[in-house]
Design an enzyme around this catalytic site. Structure first.
Site, PDB file in Angstrom:
ATOM      1  N   ASP A  22     -44.535  -8.076   3.281  1.00  9.22           N
ATOM      2  CA  ASP A  22     -45.356  -8.325   2.098  1.00  9.22           C
ATOM      3  C   ASP A  22     -46.459  -9.271   2.542  1.00  9.22           C
ATOM      4  O   ASP A  22     -46.189 -10.412   2.922  1.00  9.22           O
ATOM      5  CB  ASP A  22     -44.467  -8.966   1.023  1.00  9.22           C
ATOM      6  CG  ASP A  22     -45.230  -9.355  -0.233  1.00  9.22           C
ATOM      7  OD1 ASP A  22     -46.471  -9.331  -0.216  1.00  9.22           O
ATOM      8  OD2 ASP A  22     -44.558  -9.684  -1.231  1.00  9.22           O
ATOM      9  N   ASP A  55     -44.486  -4.377  -0.686  1.00 12.23           N
ATOM     10  CA  ASP A  55     -44.206  -4.415   0.756  1.00 12.23           C
ATOM     11  C   ASP A  55     -44.809  -3.212   1.470  1.00 12.23           C
ATOM     12  O   ASP A  55     -44.620  -2.071   1.032  1.00 12.23           O
ATOM     13  CB  ASP A  55     -42.687  -4.437   0.986  1.00 12.23           C
ATOM     14  CG  ASP A  55     -42.089  -5.753   0.549  1.00 12.23           C
ATOM     15  OD1 ASP A  55     -41.874  -6.609   1.411  1.00 12.23           O
ATOM     16  OD2 ASP A  55     -41.875  -5.925  -0.670  1.00 12.23           O
ATOM     17  N   TYR A  59     -37.189 -20.633  -0.966  1.00  6.08           N
ATOM     18  CA  TYR A  59     -37.520 -19.314  -1.485  1.00  6.08           C
ATOM     19  C   TYR A  59     -38.999 -19.012  -1.273  1.00  6.08           C
ATOM     20  O   TYR A  59     -39.860 -19.760  -1.706  1.00  6.08           O
ATOM     21  CB  TYR A  59     -37.199 -19.214  -2.982  1.00  6.08           C
ATOM     22  CG  TYR A  59     -37.552 -17.866  -3.558  1.00  6.08           C
ATOM     23  CD1 TYR A  59     -36.751 -16.764  -3.276  1.00  6.08           C
ATOM     24  CD2 TYR A  59     -38.678 -17.691  -4.351  1.00  6.08           C
ATOM     25  CE1 TYR A  59     -37.072 -15.512  -3.785  1.00  6.08           C
ATOM     26  CE2 TYR A  59     -39.001 -16.440  -4.865  1.00  6.08           C
ATOM     27  CZ  TYR A  59     -38.194 -15.358  -4.579  1.00  6.08           C
ATOM     28  OH  TYR A  59     -38.509 -14.120  -5.077  1.00  6.08           O
ATOM     29  N   LYS A 114     -38.364 -12.125  -1.887  1.00  5.71           N
ATOM     30  CA  LYS A 114     -37.111 -11.447  -1.524  1.00  5.71           C
ATOM     31  C   LYS A 114     -37.280 -10.726  -0.185  1.00  5.71           C
ATOM     32  O   LYS A 114     -38.391 -10.448   0.262  1.00  5.71           O
ATOM     33  CB  LYS A 114     -36.726 -10.438  -2.617  1.00  5.71           C
ATOM     34  CG  LYS A 114     -35.986 -11.041  -3.781  1.00  5.71           C
ATOM     35  CD  LYS A 114     -34.912 -12.054  -3.399  1.00  5.71           C
ATOM     36  CE  LYS A 114     -33.562 -11.461  -3.153  1.00  5.71           C
ATOM     37  NZ  LYS A 114     -32.544 -12.540  -2.976  1.00  5.71           N
ATOM     38  N   ASP A 115     -36.127 -10.373   0.413  1.00  2.00           N
ATOM     39  CA  ASP A 115     -36.132  -9.795   1.754  1.00  2.00           C
ATOM     40  C   ASP A 115     -36.641  -8.359   1.748  1.00  2.00           C
ATOM     41  O   ASP A 115     -37.281  -7.909   2.675  1.00  2.00           O
ATOM     42  CB  ASP A 115     -34.717  -9.844   2.325  1.00  2.00           C
ATOM     43  CG  ASP A 115     -34.112 -11.205   2.088  1.00  2.00           C
ATOM     44  OD1 ASP A 115     -34.694 -12.177   2.577  1.00  2.00           O
ATOM     45  OD2 ASP A 115     -33.084 -11.299   1.384  1.00  2.00           O
ATOM     46  N   LYS A 153     -25.711  17.506   9.685  1.00  2.00           N
ATOM     47  CA  LYS A 153     -24.808  17.847  10.810  1.00  2.00           C
ATOM     48  C   LYS A 153     -23.646  16.857  10.943  1.00  2.00           C
ATOM     49  O   LYS A 153     -22.695  16.949  10.225  1.00  2.00           O
ATOM     50  CB  LYS A 153     -25.594  17.961  12.126  1.00  2.00           C
ATOM     51  CG  LYS A 153     -26.544  19.153  12.143  1.00  2.00           C
ATOM     52  CD  LYS A 153     -25.804  20.436  12.457  1.00  2.00           C
ATOM     53  CE  LYS A 153     -26.794  21.592  12.582  1.00  2.00           C
ATOM     54  NZ  LYS A 153     -26.141  22.893  12.430  1.00  2.00           N
ATOM     55  N   TYR A 174     -34.399 -20.227  -6.623  1.00  2.00           N
ATOM     56  CA  TYR A 174     -35.321 -21.288  -7.021  1.00  2.00           C
ATOM     57  C   TYR A 174     -34.570 -22.607  -7.131  1.00  2.00           C
ATOM     58  O   TYR A 174     -33.550 -22.682  -7.816  1.00  2.00           O
ATOM     59  CB  TYR A 174     -35.960 -20.957  -8.366  1.00  2.00           C
ATOM     60  CG  TYR A 174     -37.241 -20.185  -8.246  1.00  2.00           C
ATOM     61  CD1 TYR A 174     -38.455 -20.780  -8.559  1.00  2.00           C
ATOM     62  CD2 TYR A 174     -37.239 -18.874  -7.789  1.00  2.00           C
ATOM     63  CE1 TYR A 174     -39.640 -20.080  -8.435  1.00  2.00           C
ATOM     64  CE2 TYR A 174     -38.424 -18.167  -7.660  1.00  2.00           C
ATOM     65  CZ  TYR A 174     -39.620 -18.768  -7.984  1.00  2.00           C
ATOM     66  OH  TYR A 174     -40.787 -18.080  -7.859  1.00  2.00           O
TER      67      TYR A 174
HETATM   68  P1  13P Z   1     -41.379 -10.164  -3.586  1.00  3.64           P
HETATM   69  O1  13P Z   1     -40.312 -10.665  -2.674  1.00  3.64           O
HETATM   70  O2  13P Z   1     -41.370  -8.690  -3.695  1.00  3.64           O
HETATM   71  O3  13P Z   1     -42.709 -10.702  -3.152  1.00  3.64           O
HETATM   72  O4  13P Z   1     -41.087 -10.704  -5.050  1.00  3.64           O
HETATM   73  C1  13P Z   1     -41.075 -12.061  -5.249  1.00  3.64           C
HETATM   74  C2  13P Z   1     -40.775 -12.497  -6.648  1.00  3.64           C
HETATM   75  O5  13P Z   1     -40.378 -13.633  -6.799  1.00  3.64           O
HETATM   76  C3  13P Z   1     -40.969 -11.598  -7.786  1.00  3.64           C
HETATM   77  O6  13P Z   1     -40.713 -12.256  -9.007  1.00  3.64           O
HETATM   78 MG    MG Z   2     -44.603 -10.431  -3.080  1.00 10.96          MG
HETATM   79 MG    MG Z   3     -41.582  -7.323  -2.142  1.00 12.44          MG
END
Ligand code: 13P
Ligand code: MG
Ligand code: MG
Length: 387
Positions: free
Chosen positions: A11, A52, A231, A234-235, A245, A349
């Protein structure tokens, strides 16, 4: 022919919040990667999942190759410059280190790579998720690789009948990440006991048991919080899954993803909502950032890719999305009450934790410490089941 499939994602900034990358930042990444085709890369494809950007690359350099990782890192760096120039939100969000040190792992971008001996018809699926952690794939992959209720190929095909080996990462161990290798179906209940906790345990790889040199799955398990120490987002894991197969068929993954399991992530990385399968290049949901996953079906021959087919774009998934949207809306009705918001131990958070700490001084003890009775302790030690 031996080919490596590398999916590296990051991202680097998004339009109007954590929604989607701009057309211009995508173009920067696409341009960099396209220029490497025929030289470092055999083939490549660039798309996005929410905010992302995912780069799918094929080459002959093996996994963790510094040149491949540097190519992706520099493409993301160049796109970050564009993101800054456009004032995009969270410009450079996942680029957590200043200098490239040979591998994107530990630097912010996620990666999933498989090195394979190409089959005559090499069929692949690339998964790209947004607004969730690496454990988000646990249930769908468990159902597809270990449960004949969802994956009848385990019964119907000799190639799958011996089951699969699960490599599972403990992402929250005090001494750092640790791995365990367990066989399905023999250790099914142990695998289940771990995978149910998607915030702590994540499938990192799955291998065939009948053909021990054949890797079926690679999932990116890096965690931004561990790298940044706080924070930052997100990952949003990527995964490479080989299909057909000796592996489950493409369509056997559909019902498993249609379950829409509740996973941690979503708004501020602090809530539980169901994982929704969406078409590729879908913006993040304005409805509280419901976590999303897209699946790209690809064929590969001598490293050259044909496709992708957008696997969750078919009409059945419209009905699936409606049901999962209902699930999400129902959960959101209870606002911050658990399990809609994650438990304290998982909150990304820090605000609420420091807020509660401030209240510490205001508590008064009422009844003194309540110790467990000796018989209760005994029952736990001897493993007696409570009623
Ligand atoms: P991303 O990790 O996709 O940037 O989202 C962060 C977030 O805190 C959304 O509320
Ligand atoms: Mg983001
Ligand atoms: Mg993201």
């Amino acid at each position: 022919m031996r080919v490596t499939v590398s999916v590296i994602k990051a991202d680097i900034g998004a339009v109007g919040g954590h929604t989607l990358p701009s057309a211009e930042t995508l173009a920067v990444v696409r341009d960099r990667v396209t220029r490497a085709k025929g030289r470092l890369l055999i083939d490549a494809f660039v798309c996005h999942a929410g905010d992302d950007i995912g780069i799918i690359m094929t080459h002959t350099k093996g996994i963790d190759n510094p040149d491949i990782h540097q190519l992706a890192w520099e493409a993301f760096l160049a796109a970050t410059e564009k993101a800054k120039a456009q004032g995009l939100y969270g410009a450079g969000q996942d680029l957590l280190k200043d200098a490239f040190s040979g591998n994107v792992r530990g630097m912010g971008p996620g990666s999933a790579e498989v090195d394979l001996e190409e089959r005559p018809s090499e069929a692949l699926m690339v998964l790209l998720a947004d607004k969730c952690g690496p454990g988000a794939f646990n249930l769908p992959l468990y159902l597809s690789f270990a449960d004949p209720m969802y994956s009848p190929g385990l019964m119907l095909s000799e190639g799958l009948h011996d089951g699969f080996t699960f490599h599972i990462m403990d992402m929250d161990h005090t001494e750092g990440d640790r791995m365990i290798v367990l066989e399905a179906p023999d250790n099914l209940y142990d695998i289940s006991a771990l995978l149910r906790d998607t915030n702590r345990y994540a499938i990192e790889a799955i291998w065939s048991r009948k053909y021990p040199n054949e890797q079926a799955v690679a999932v990116g398990t890096s965690r931004l919080r561990n790298i940044a120490g706080r924070y930052v987002g997100k990952d949003d894991p990527p995964a490479v899954v080989r299909v057909q197969k000796i592996f489950p068929a493409t369509e056997e993954f559909g019902p498993a993803f249609a379950v829409g399991p509740f996973v941690g992530g979503d708004t501020r990385g602090s809530h539980n909502l169901p994982l929704m399968p969406v078409p590729m290049n879908t913006a993040a949901s304005t409805f509280f950032c419901v976590p999303t996953v897209c699946a790209l079906g690809l064929s590969m021959h001598e490293g050259r890719l044909t496709g992708p087919v957008d696997l969750f774009a078919d009409p059945v998934f419209d009905a699936v999305r409606e049901r999962i949207a209902d699930k999400a809306m129902e959960m959101r009705r209870q606002g911050f009450f658990e399990p809609a918001m994650l438990p304290m131990s998982e909150l990304e958070y820090g605000g609420i934790v420091s807020r509660l700490r401030k209240l510490d001084a205001q508590w008064t003890i009422r009844n003194g410490a309540k110790d467990a009775t000796p018989t209760q302790v005994e029952a736990v030690v001897h493993g007696d089941d409570p009623d």
